[in-house]
Design a protein around this motif. Structure first.
Motif, PDB file in Angstrom:
ATOM      1  N   PRO A 205      13.140   3.850   6.060  1.00  0.00           N
ATOM      2  CA  PRO A 205      11.947   3.040   6.291  1.00  0.00           C
ATOM      3  C   PRO A 205      11.144   2.750   5.027  1.00  0.00           C
ATOM      4  O   PRO A 205      10.695   1.621   4.826  1.00  0.00           O
ATOM      5  CB  PRO A 205      11.128   3.862   7.286  1.00  0.00           C
ATOM      6  CG  PRO A 205      11.783   5.200   7.367  1.00  0.00           C
ATOM      7  CD  PRO A 205      13.189   5.044   6.924  1.00  0.00           C
ATOM      8  N   SER A 206      10.982   3.734   4.154  1.00  0.00           N
ATOM      9  CA  SER A 206      10.165   3.500   2.969  1.00  0.00           C
ATOM     10  C   SER A 206      10.805   2.450   2.065  1.00  0.00           C
ATOM     11  O   SER A 206      10.158   1.474   1.666  1.00  0.00           O
ATOM     12  CB  SER A 206       9.985   4.820   2.210  1.00  0.00           C
ATOM     13  OG  SER A 206       9.369   4.578   0.981  1.00  0.00           O
ATOM     14  N   GLY A 207      12.085   2.616   1.750  1.00  0.00           N
ATOM     15  CA  GLY A 207      12.776   1.659   0.895  1.00  0.00           C
ATOM     16  C   GLY A 207      12.823   0.271   1.521  1.00  0.00           C
ATOM     17  O   GLY A 207      12.692  -0.743   0.831  1.00  0.00           O
TER      18      GLY A 207
ATOM     19  N   GLU B 207       0.798  -1.226   0.000  1.00  0.00           N
ATOM     20  CA  GLU B 207       0.000   0.000   0.000  1.00  0.00           C
ATOM     21  C   GLU B 207       0.829   1.275   0.000  1.00  0.00           C
ATOM     22  O   GLU B 207       0.299   2.377  -0.166  1.00  0.00           O
ATOM     23  CB  GLU B 207      -0.928   0.025   1.225  1.00  0.00           C
ATOM     24  CG  GLU B 207      -1.936  -1.110   1.287  1.00  0.00           C
ATOM     25  CD  GLU B 207      -1.405  -2.292   2.099  1.00  0.00           C
ATOM     26  OE1 GLU B 207      -0.179  -2.517   2.079  1.00  0.00           O
ATOM     27  OE2 GLU B 207      -2.216  -2.976   2.740  1.00  0.00           O
ATOM     28  N   CYS B 208       2.135   1.149   0.221  1.00  0.00           N
ATOM     29  CA  CYS B 208       2.989   2.339   0.322  1.00  0.00           C
ATOM     30  C   CYS B 208       2.900   3.191  -0.943  1.00  0.00           C
ATOM     31  O   CYS B 208       2.982   2.693  -2.060  1.00  0.00           O
ATOM     32  CB  CYS B 208       4.436   1.906   0.546  1.00  0.00           C
ATOM     33  SG  CYS B 208       5.605   3.269   0.444  1.00  0.00           S
ATOM     34  N   ILE B 209       2.730   4.513  -0.742  1.00  0.00           N
ATOM     35  CA  ILE B 209       2.601   5.418  -1.890  1.00  0.00           C
ATOM     36  C   ILE B 209       3.860   6.258  -2.091  1.00  0.00           C
ATOM     37  O   ILE B 209       3.836   7.247  -2.827  1.00  0.00           O
ATOM     38  CB  ILE B 209       1.370   6.332  -1.733  1.00  0.00           C
ATOM     39  CG1 ILE B 209       1.453   7.111  -0.409  1.00  0.00           C
ATOM     40  CG2 ILE B 209       0.081   5.518  -1.796  1.00  0.00           C
ATOM     41  CD1 ILE B 209       0.381   8.167  -0.244  1.00  0.00           C
ATOM     42  N   LEU B 210       4.942   5.890  -1.410  1.00  0.00           N
ATOM     43  CA  LEU B 210       6.232   6.583  -1.589  1.00  0.00           C
ATOM     44  C   LEU B 210       6.129   8.089  -1.346  1.00  0.00           C
ATOM     45  O   LEU B 210       6.701   8.881  -2.106  1.00  0.00           O
ATOM     46  CB  LEU B 210       6.789   6.320  -2.990  1.00  0.00           C
ATOM     47  CG  LEU B 210       7.124   4.864  -3.315  1.00  0.00           C
ATOM     48  CD1 LEU B 210       7.577   4.745  -4.759  1.00  0.00           C
ATOM     49  CD2 LEU B 210       8.197   4.331  -2.379  1.00  0.00           C
ATOM     50  N   CYS B 211       5.415   8.462  -0.298  1.00  0.00           N
ATOM     51  CA  CYS B 211       5.265   9.884  -0.014  1.00  0.00           C
ATOM     52  C   CYS B 211       6.485  10.457   0.693  1.00  0.00           C
ATOM     53  O   CYS B 211       6.641  11.668   0.792  1.00  0.00           O
ATOM     54  CB  CYS B 211       4.020  10.119   0.836  1.00  0.00           C
ATOM     55  SG  CYS B 211       4.114   9.372   2.479  1.00  0.00           S
ATOM     56  N   ALA B 212       7.331   9.588   1.244  1.00  0.00           N
ATOM     57  CA  ALA B 212       8.567   9.979   1.937  1.00  0.00           C
ATOM     58  C   ALA B 212       8.345  10.603   3.308  1.00  0.00           C
ATOM     59  O   ALA B 212       9.291  11.093   3.924  1.00  0.00           O
ATOM     60  CB  ALA B 212       9.431  10.901   1.085  1.00  0.00           C
ATOM     61  N   CYS B 213       7.107  10.590   3.798  1.00  0.00           N
ATOM     62  CA  CYS B 213       6.857  11.126   5.143  1.00  0.00           C
ATOM     63  C   CYS B 213       7.701  10.374   6.176  1.00  0.00           C
ATOM     64  O   CYS B 213       8.256  10.962   7.100  1.00  0.00           O
ATOM     65  CB  CYS B 213       5.381  10.988   5.513  1.00  0.00           C
ATOM     66  SG  CYS B 213       4.343  12.167   4.647  1.00  0.00           S
ATOM     67  N   CYS B 214       7.802   9.054   6.020  1.00  0.00           N
ATOM     68  CA  CYS B 214       8.503   8.234   7.011  1.00  0.00           C
ATOM     69  C   CYS B 214      10.016   8.459   6.955  1.00  0.00           C
ATOM     70  O   CYS B 214      10.641   8.790   7.963  1.00  0.00           O
ATOM     71  CB  CYS B 214       8.183   6.755   6.806  1.00  0.00           C
ATOM     72  SG  CYS B 214       8.547   6.131   5.153  1.00  0.00           S
ATOM     73  N   SER B 215      10.598   8.312   5.765  1.00  0.00           N
ATOM     74  CA  SER B 215      12.063   8.410   5.677  1.00  0.00           C
ATOM     75  C   SER B 215      12.557   9.784   6.122  1.00  0.00           C
ATOM     76  O   SER B 215      13.594   9.900   6.765  1.00  0.00           O
ATOM     77  CB  SER B 215      12.539   8.104   4.260  1.00  0.00           C
ATOM     78  OG  SER B 215      12.333   6.732   3.976  1.00  0.00           O
TER      79      SER B 215
ATOM     80  N   VAL C 297       4.287   8.500  11.720  1.00  0.00           N
ATOM     81  CA  VAL C 297       3.847   9.475  10.716  1.00  0.00           C
ATOM     82  C   VAL C 297       3.175   8.874   9.479  1.00  0.00           C
ATOM     83  O   VAL C 297       2.497   9.598   8.751  1.00  0.00           O
ATOM     84  CB  VAL C 297       5.007  10.378  10.203  1.00  0.00           C
ATOM     85  CG1 VAL C 297       5.608  11.175  11.337  1.00  0.00           C
ATOM     86  CG2 VAL C 297       6.060   9.566   9.481  1.00  0.00           C
ATOM     87  N   CYS C 298       3.348   7.593   9.222  1.00  0.00           N
ATOM     88  CA  CYS C 298       2.870   7.052   7.943  1.00  0.00           C
ATOM     89  C   CYS C 298       1.371   7.325   7.738  1.00  0.00           C
ATOM     90  O   CYS C 298       0.536   6.845   8.490  1.00  0.00           O
ATOM     91  CB  CYS C 298       3.115   5.547   7.830  1.00  0.00           C
ATOM     92  SG  CYS C 298       2.454   4.898   6.279  1.00  0.00           S
ATOM     93  N   PRO C 299       1.028   8.102   6.694  1.00  0.00           N
ATOM     94  CA  PRO C 299      -0.378   8.443   6.465  1.00  0.00           C
ATOM     95  C   PRO C 299      -1.212   7.245   6.013  1.00  0.00           C
ATOM     96  O   PRO C 299      -2.435   7.316   6.032  1.00  0.00           O
ATOM     97  CB  PRO C 299      -0.326   9.513   5.375  1.00  0.00           C
ATOM     98  CG  PRO C 299       1.000   9.384   4.734  1.00  0.00           C
ATOM     99  CD  PRO C 299       1.926   8.736   5.707  1.00  0.00           C
TER     100      PRO C 299
HETATM  101  S1  SF4 Z   1       5.058   7.141   5.082  1.00  0.00           S
HETATM  102 FE1  SF4 Z   1       6.551   5.781   4.186  1.00  0.00          FE
HETATM  103  S2  SF4 Z   1       5.657   3.740   4.340  1.00  0.00           S
HETATM  104 FE2  SF4 Z   1       4.012   5.224   4.634  1.00  0.00          FE
HETATM  105  S3  SF4 Z   1       3.173   5.515   2.593  1.00  0.00           S
HETATM  106 FE3  SF4 Z   1       4.673   7.136   2.880  1.00  0.00          FE
HETATM  107  S4  SF4 Z   1       6.587   6.307   2.023  1.00  0.00           S
HETATM  108 FE4  SF4 Z   1       5.172   4.584   2.316  1.00  0.00          FE
END
Ligand code: SF4
Ligand code: SF4
Ligand code: FES
Lengths: 235, 128
Positions: free
Chosen positions: A169-171, A145-153, A212-214
């Protein structure tokens, strides 16, 4: 009237970044943060940010909202300000700012590329498709489901210090998504590529990523699974 | 993959395991020493008798080696987090940032010397 403080930086005209204070008329509604940005942009078209889907699917409007990373389009003002009366918008931390709320995501994508985010299978392709049992498919839930928003990293201190060497974390969530896929035959090689002191092991379990992951995903748990797989394959 | 020169070719997994194993040894040693101190508050003669036991010498040596390797891995990690160009540039300016590699190596060398000294010194005390 809503008080908004927004990070502004245009490298062509500004010597350094500054916070711009504004008042926005929300007509008393609990708008999404992105709606507020659209109102601001209607007044000042130089205000820059990324957005596309405005429904939490494309992952382009990740930003730092009142100190916490999130997607502006699905973050209601009430939740962003938690009873306060000021909305503070900054770009995602830890990445170079191109302009205003727009950051350069190159390093983030480079880490994504490193985990080879595609199926690798060296067996002959079947006539129609590679099948999975429902149980095997279930293992990908919470990963795909990850949308690669980069909020986590960009919320992860280890990624701030080593954005070139720690996958983040995202990668790593994506790395596990392919390690866990029954149709992938490259598990050994994938694990070997991760077993250096930086790629995985710079995670110290701080769990900023989880908070933080949305999309409500849990990169820390995926990282734990990778560590266990490395442990199992080494012993 | 990355920097096998500076980390002496260690794998991330072996470092991680090492931190866990040495952590457990240090915890056990702390519990034993604290237990001895609390339960029997030994005088010098008893203390010496305890450290004349082979198991105690071995256990202490294991604890000393654990401290050294635990601290080395930890300090190495810290130095590769903070003593790197972009972090030093932001915190202390570009002049310091440009010297990041030198500073990091100096810090790692100093750590290694101190830890090695502790190990030699500890062995001397135990068997001296
Ligand atoms: S916060 Fe990280 S794990 Fe969550 S959707 Fe965004 S990139 Fe993916
Ligand atoms: S749990 Fe790991 S990946 Fe997540 S924020 Fe912490 S250090 Fe980063
Ligand atoms: S605009 Fe697409 S996720 Fe927010």
């Amino acid at each position: 009237m809503l008080n908004v403080s927004i990070y502004r930086y245009n490298p062509e005209t500004d010597a350094e970044p500054y916070m711009q204070d504004l008042e926005v008329d929300t007509a008393g509604k609990d708008l999404m943060v992105l709606d507020v940005l659209e109102l601001i942009k209607a007044e000042d078209t130089t205000t820059s940010y990324r957005r596309s889907c405005r429904e939490g699917v494309c992952g382009s409007d990740g930003m730092n909202i009142n100190g916490k990373n999130g997607l502006a389009c699905i973050m209601p003002l009430s939740e962003a300000m938690k009873g306060g009366n000021k909305l503070v918008l900054r770009p995602l931390p830890g990445l170079p700012v191109i302009r205003d709320l727009v950051v350069d995501m190159s390093l983030f994508y480079k880490q994504y590329e490193k985990v080879k985010p595609f199926l690798i299978n060296d067996t002959p392709a079947p006539a129609i498709e590679r099948l999975q049992s429902p149980e095997e498919r279930e293992k990908l839930d919470g990963l795909y489901e990850c949308i690669l928003c980069a909020c986590c990293s960009t919320a992860c201190p280890s990624f701030w210090w080593n954005p070139d060497r720690f996958i983040g974390p995202s990668g790593l969530l994506q790395a596990y998504r392919f390690l866990a896929d029954s149709r992938d035959t490259s598990t050994e090689q994938r694990l070997a590529d991760l077993d250096d002191p930086f790629s995985v092991f710079r995670c110290h379990g701080i769990q900023n990523c989880v908070s933080v992951c949305p999309k409500g995903l849990n990169p820390t748990k995926a990282i734990g699974h990778i560590r266990n797989m490395l442990l199992t394959s080494a012993t | 993959m990355v920097t096998s020169v500076t980390n002496f070719g260690r794998s991330g997994l072996s470092d991680w395991l090492m931190q866990r194993v040495t952590g457990v040894i240090l915890l056990a040693y702390t519990v034993v020493i604290a237990g001895v101190l609390l339960l029997c508050s030994p005088d010098y003669a008893q203390w010496k008798a305890l450290f004349d036991e082979t198991w105690m010498k071995t256990f202490t040596l294991a604890a000393i080696l654990s401290i050294a390797s635990h601290a080395w891995i930890g300090l190495w990690s810290v130095s590769t987090d903070y003593l790197v160009r972009h972090v030093l540039t932001i915190k202390l300016g570009p002049a310091v940032g440009a010297q990041a590699n030198l500073l990091r190596w100096a810090f790692q060398a100093a750590s290694a010397v101190v830890l090695f000294t502790y190990v030699v010194w500890g062995i001397q005390i135990l068997w001296g």
